[in-house]
Design a protein around this motif. Structure first.
Motif, short mmCIF file in Angstrom:
data_model
loop_
_atom_site.label_atom_id
_atom_site.label_comp_id
_atom_site.label_asym_id
_atom_site.label_seq_id
_atom_site.Cartn_x
_atom_site.Cartn_y
_atom_site.Cartn_z
N MET A 1 0.82 -1.22 0.00
CA MET A 1 0.00 0.00 0.00
C MET A 1 0.84 1.26 0.00
O MET A 1 1.71 1.44 0.85
N ASP A 2 0.55 2.09 -0.99
CA ASP A 2 1.18 3.41 -1.05
C ASP A 2 0.18 4.39 -1.65
O ASP A 2 -0.76 3.99 -2.32
N ILE A 3 0.40 5.65 -1.35
CA ILE A 3 -0.40 6.69 -2.00
C ILE A 3 0.56 7.52 -2.84
O ILE A 3 1.49 8.14 -2.29
N LEU A 4 0.37 7.47 -4.15
CA LEU A 4 1.26 8.13 -5.11
C LEU A 4 2.73 7.87 -4.78
O LEU A 4 3.55 8.77 -4.79
N GLY A 5 3.03 6.61 -4.48
CA GLY A 5 4.42 6.23 -4.26
C GLY A 5 4.91 6.39 -2.83
O GLY A 5 6.05 6.04 -2.53
N LEU A 6 4.08 6.94 -1.93
CA LEU A 6 4.49 7.08 -0.53
C LEU A 6 3.98 5.88 0.26
O LEU A 6 2.77 5.67 0.38
N GLY A 7 4.89 5.09 0.79
CA GLY A 7 4.53 3.86 1.50
C GLY A 7 3.76 4.15 2.77
O GLY A 7 4.06 5.11 3.49
N MET A 8 2.77 3.31 3.07
CA MET A 8 1.88 3.60 4.19
C MET A 8 2.42 3.04 5.50
O MET A 8 1.99 2.01 6.00
N ALA A 9 3.43 3.76 6.04
CA ALA A 9 4.01 3.43 7.33
C ALA A 9 4.06 4.72 8.14
O ALA A 9 3.90 5.80 7.58
N ASP A 10 4.26 4.64 9.45
CA ASP A 10 4.22 5.84 10.30
C ASP A 10 5.43 5.95 11.20
O ASP A 10 5.82 4.98 11.86
N GLY A 11 5.97 7.16 11.26
CA GLY A 11 7.04 7.44 12.21
C GLY A 11 6.49 7.88 13.55
O GLY A 11 5.34 8.32 13.65
N CYS A 12 7.32 7.76 14.59
CA CYS A 12 6.93 8.23 15.92
C CYS A 12 8.20 8.51 16.71
O CYS A 12 9.18 7.77 16.59
N GLU A 13 8.18 9.59 17.48
CA GLU A 13 9.38 9.97 18.25
C GLU A 13 8.97 10.25 19.69
O GLU A 13 7.93 10.86 19.93
N LEU A 14 9.77 9.77 20.61
CA LEU A 14 9.49 10.02 22.04
C LEU A 14 10.73 10.58 22.71
O LEU A 14 11.83 10.03 22.58
N ARG A 15 10.54 11.68 23.42
CA ARG A 15 11.63 12.28 24.20
C ARG A 15 11.19 12.38 25.64
O ARG A 15 10.12 12.93 25.92
N VAL A 16 12.04 11.89 26.55
CA VAL A 16 11.77 12.08 27.98
C VAL A 16 12.72 13.16 28.46
O VAL A 16 13.94 13.05 28.31
N HIS A 17 12.18 14.22 29.02
CA HIS A 17 12.99 15.34 29.50
C HIS A 17 13.62 14.99 30.84
O HIS A 17 13.18 14.05 31.52
N PRO A 18 14.63 15.78 31.29
CA PRO A 18 15.33 15.45 32.55
C PRO A 18 14.40 15.26 33.74
O PRO A 18 14.62 14.37 34.57
N THR A 19 13.33 16.05 33.85
CA THR A 19 12.44 15.92 35.01
C THR A 19 11.40 14.82 34.85
O THR A 19 10.47 14.72 35.63
N GLY A 20 11.52 14.04 33.82
CA GLY A 20 10.61 12.90 33.67
C GLY A 20 9.31 13.23 32.96
O GLY A 20 8.39 12.42 32.94
N LYS A 21 9.20 14.43 32.42
CA LYS A 21 8.06 14.74 31.57
C LYS A 21 8.44 14.34 30.15
O LYS A 21 9.63 14.35 29.80
N ALA A 22 7.43 14.03 29.33
CA ALA A 22 7.77 13.49 28.01
C ALA A 22 6.96 14.16 26.91
O ALA A 22 5.90 14.74 27.15
N VAL A 23 7.49 14.08 25.70
CA VAL A 23 6.75 14.54 24.54
C VAL A 23 6.83 13.45 23.47
O VAL A 23 7.90 12.92 23.18
#
Ligand code: CDP
Length: 793
Positions: A480-502
């Protein structure tokens, strides 16, 4: 294992601890009027764009005079198709490898098509100037009925395509024609039925729009737009407009509902970009309700003939269907490239068949382009409607109870993973308990007794059942792709020094509550409370690449990505914890956000302790870099296949033919449930959609090609008045390949509810010998059906 995980999530349902039914993190913002939508964006010096649209469905453009509009007060620019053509921008690719006019040059091909635009100091000046543009049209015969599109004398709509001499769009088939014919030839019973799924519109509360801001000094384009797929849009703008991709930032702020309508790139977005480049100022374009209804991606518009073959005692053997698909003037279908008919191949439903076959022909007509998946994964709504209607027709023919017929033919739990006769691999399912629960909640046997008593008194009560299997979570990228772009998803997780995350997602919420549920997924994996986890999405400069939110793919794809990226962070945290506690990694246990030394639980460090150490002073174990973050790209190995059993009870007024949905029981199985409250909300919304499509909604056209659903006075959408108190239940059959066993749910109810409602109405009309009537079942249509004169739309 998956099953242990299910238990944890189940505990969360019951206990005050855990985060099961957690309230939505985004709601304080929305409830206090602090949502930030595209139309809230105000930039210094911003100009406003309005689009002139064709009043006719099919015409040659003889000439356009813009001089009066240019002289109108406050006008900065007036742009026509001819001017765009000079820059090579008059046409753009659609998501289906067709082309669509940004502004018409040669002909207009549907009512509402974009012909020119005005940029002015404010939206009033822009709209006033539109009135001053003089377009001379040479009106041509329109093609309005798909059934006549291929007639030899039909006017050719797409004469822009070289060598095109008819209105044929594409042919497609799936399954085994010969094997299916052989099964049909030896079946005891064959039933066939013509079934229309009319053209409907997703009609999101917020219409489409954009603010384009091209900075000539930086060479950077910032585009705030109503898009369900910011990253894919950015890549397409780069490819079409020639602006380098790293110099484009697509920002999709709060979105007031998408439902598939905000997947395509519309001419308005491109016009806003062009306008900003031409004027050197930021430019805002917001369409109004009528523009949204007449010109943006419609859904459905399938004319189907369904056939079902069975034994006399009710064993379903095969299903065959022939479809005429109306794709409008440009094929703007949003579906993976290899699937011109989307996932319609799942028309085999939830039944264990010997054979199946579908043949489809798609045509061009003088109607708005589209074919978007309105709250369904790519044509599954049409497929489920077909199979669930035709199964009811069979039950009628056999004189069998429709629940009994379904129970007799379900794919059995031990047959999963189950490969259908059209090649789809259903990952997991356990249909009978879901069906039995729905019947028990509805009091099915008692309802049938009530119906018999009412029928004896001449009252019209109907009970309708629909059982569906959905296929959600596109990719895998190899298929599966849409106009050549494969249908997969990125994800990024950062935990800050005080233990809060984004956590940064590639998908884009349009109201589904991602800020809450994705925080819950990460919280479950790394033990940081959801309140301490910020979810960032909808900004290509600040999130990893991925294909966006539609087809209920967020949980199956990005939800998996979020769980896996959190595990990756936890694995690193474990190594750091082993250093802090001076034991080997193998000697650590993980529990509720802390690493404990096995056999000495008093010695422990929390994930927050680890976060501080990861960024702080002091040595880290050999080979471990500082920081606590990770990024992944998740490519699903298969779709997920949620299922559900719906039972609808209607009363039909014999005097007015008005249908009232009295009760509706919906039992959904979406595997592991992340937030039951949000799931209920999704299901309530989808069921309401179903009432709209089954009873009220249709984008119809008159014989001249005028759109008859151009306002919400004409295109009726349901309100709280038309719907009952929904009765929801659930079963849990985890997906074996999803890291937390979750399947998508966002669209299940939109898919499953129309056949349940129509089956109920047809059941109510049984005393009149009615076997089928087409949606929308308005009083006049029901009246006609009662009088033996059903009309196809
Ligand atoms: O892609 P989209 O968000 O439209 O659909 P979805 O993945 O089915 O998710 C809709 C909402 O329901 C999201 O907030 C999900 O996290 C939530 N959901 C859930 O709580 N549990 C599931 N098994 C599936 C979805």
């Amino acid at each position: 294992s998956v099953h242990e995980r299910v238990d944890t999530f189940h505990d969360n349902d019951q206990k005050p601890v855990g985060h099961g039914r957690m309230l939505r993190k985004e709601d304080p913002r929305f409830l206090r009027g602090r949502g930030r939508y595209v139309d809230d964006i105000q930039l210094p010096g911003m100009l406003h764009l309005a689009i002139l649209r064709s009043p006719v469905a099919h015409a040659r453009i003889v000439g356009i005079d813009t001089s009066a509009a240019e002289a109108s007060p406050g006008v900065a620019a007036v742009v026509t198709g001819a001017m765009l053509a000079e820059q090579g921008l008059a046409w753009m690719p659609t998501l289906s490898n067709d082309v669509q006019a940004v502004l018409a040059t040669d002909k207009v091909r549907f009512q509402g098509q974009e012909v020119a635009f005005v940029v002015a100091e404010n939206r009033y000046a822009a709209r006033d100037a539109l009135e001053l543009i003089d377009v001379e049209y040479d009106v041509l015969d329109p093609v309005v009925d798909a059934r006549r599109a291929l007639a030899p004398d039909a006017p050719v709509i797409r004469d822009d395509l070289e060598g095109k001499t008819n209105n044929h769009c594409f042919d497609w088939e799936t399954g085994d024609e010969a094997a299916t014919a052989a099964v049909f030839a030896r079946a005891d019973v064959v039933v066939s039925q013509d079934i229309v799924y009319p053209r409907v519109h997703p009609a999101p509360m917020e219409t489409c729009g954009a603010v384009a801001d091209f900075d000539p000094v930086e060479g950077k384009l910032r585009l705030w737009s109503t898009t369900q797929a910011p990253h894919a849009h950015r890549t397409l703008y780069a490819l079409v407009a020639g602006i380098p991709e790293h110099k484009i930032q697509v920002i999709s702020p709060d979105i007031g509902g998408g439902f598939g309508n905000k997947v395509p790139i519309y001419p308005g977005y491109v016009c806003a970009i062009v306008a900003s480049i031409v004027t050197g100022k930021p430019v805002k374009w917001m369409e109004d309700r009528s523009e949204n209804l007449v010109s943006t991606g419609f859904a459905r518009d399938y004319i189907m003939r369904g056939e079902i073959a069975a034994t006399r005692d009710g064993r379903i053997l095969a299903i065959r269907t022939n479809v005429l698909a109306d794709h409008g003037a440009f094929n703007g279908t949003a579906a993976p490239v290899k699937y011109p008919a989307g996932f319609f191949g799942v028309f085999t439903g939830s039944y264990d068949l010997e054979a199946a076959y579908c043949k489809m022909t798609a045509v061009y007509t003088n109607k708005a382009p589209g074919g978007v998946a309105y709250a369904c994964s790519f044509r599954i709504t049409e497929a489920v409607y077909l199979v669930e209607r035709i199964v009811d027709c069979l039950a009628d023919e056999l004189g069998m109870d429709p629940a009994e017929l379904r129970l007799k033919n379900f794919i059995r739990p031990e047959q999963f993973p189950y490969t259908t006769k059209t090649g789809w691999v259903y990952d997991s399912g356990n249909y009978e308990p879901t069906m039995r629960l729905a019947m028990q909640m509805a009091g099915y046997d008692e309802l049938r007794r009530e119906q018999a008593a009412k029928r004896a008194r001449g009252e019209l009560m109907g009970i309708g059942i629909a059982f569906f299997t959905e296929a959600v979570g596109a990719g895998p990228r190899k298929d599966m792709d849409i106009l050549g772009l494969g249908m997969a998803d990125g994800c990024e997780l950062r935990v800050h020094p005080t233990g809060k995350a984004v956590v940064r997602l590639s998908v884009q919420s349009q109201g589904q509550g991602h800020e809450t549920t994705f925080a819950q997924i990460v919280a479950e994996e790394i033990g940081i409370p959801p309140a301490d986890i910020d979810v960032v999405h909808g900004d290509t400069d600040n999130t990893p690449f991925g294909l966006g939110t539609y087809g209920s793919r967020s949980t199956p794809v990005s939800g998996a990505a979020a769980a896996l990226v959190a595990r990756k962070v936890r694995d690193k945290a474990r190594i750091i914890a082993s250093g802090m506690l001076e034991v080997s990694v193998a000697d650590l246990e993980w529990e509720k956000g802390a690493f404990r030394v096995k056999g000495d639980p008093g010695r422990s460090v929390t994930i927050q302790d680890v976060a501080m150490r990861a960024h702080g002073a002091g040595d880290l174990p050999e080979g471990v870099e500082g920081g606590l973050e990770a990024q992944i790209c998740y490519n699903p190995s298969n779709l997920t296949y949620p299922h559900g059993a719906y039972i609808c009870v209607v009363d039909v007024d014999p005097g007015t033919a008005q249908v009232t949905v009295r009760r509706f029981v919906a039992v959904d199985d979406c595997g592991t449930r992340i937030n039951p409250m949000i799931i209920e909300g999704q299901v309530h919304g989808g069921l309401t959609d179903g009432v709209g499509m089954a009873l009220m909604e249709m984008i119809a056209f008159d014989e001249d090609g005028n759109c008859l659903g151009a306002s919400l006075m004409d295109y009726l959408i349901p309100t709280a008045l038309e719907v009952p108190d929904w009765e929801t239940g659930f079963t849990v059959t985890p997906s074996p390949h999803h890291p937390i066993g979750a399947k998508g749910v966002g669209e299940s109810a939109t898919v499953g509810s129309p056949p349940a409602i129509v089956n109920a109405v047809v059941d109510a009309l049984k005393p009149f010998g009615v076997r089928h009537a087409d949606m929308p079942l308005t009083p006049s249509r029901v009246w006609d059906a009662m009088r033996g004169n059903p009309r196809p739309p």
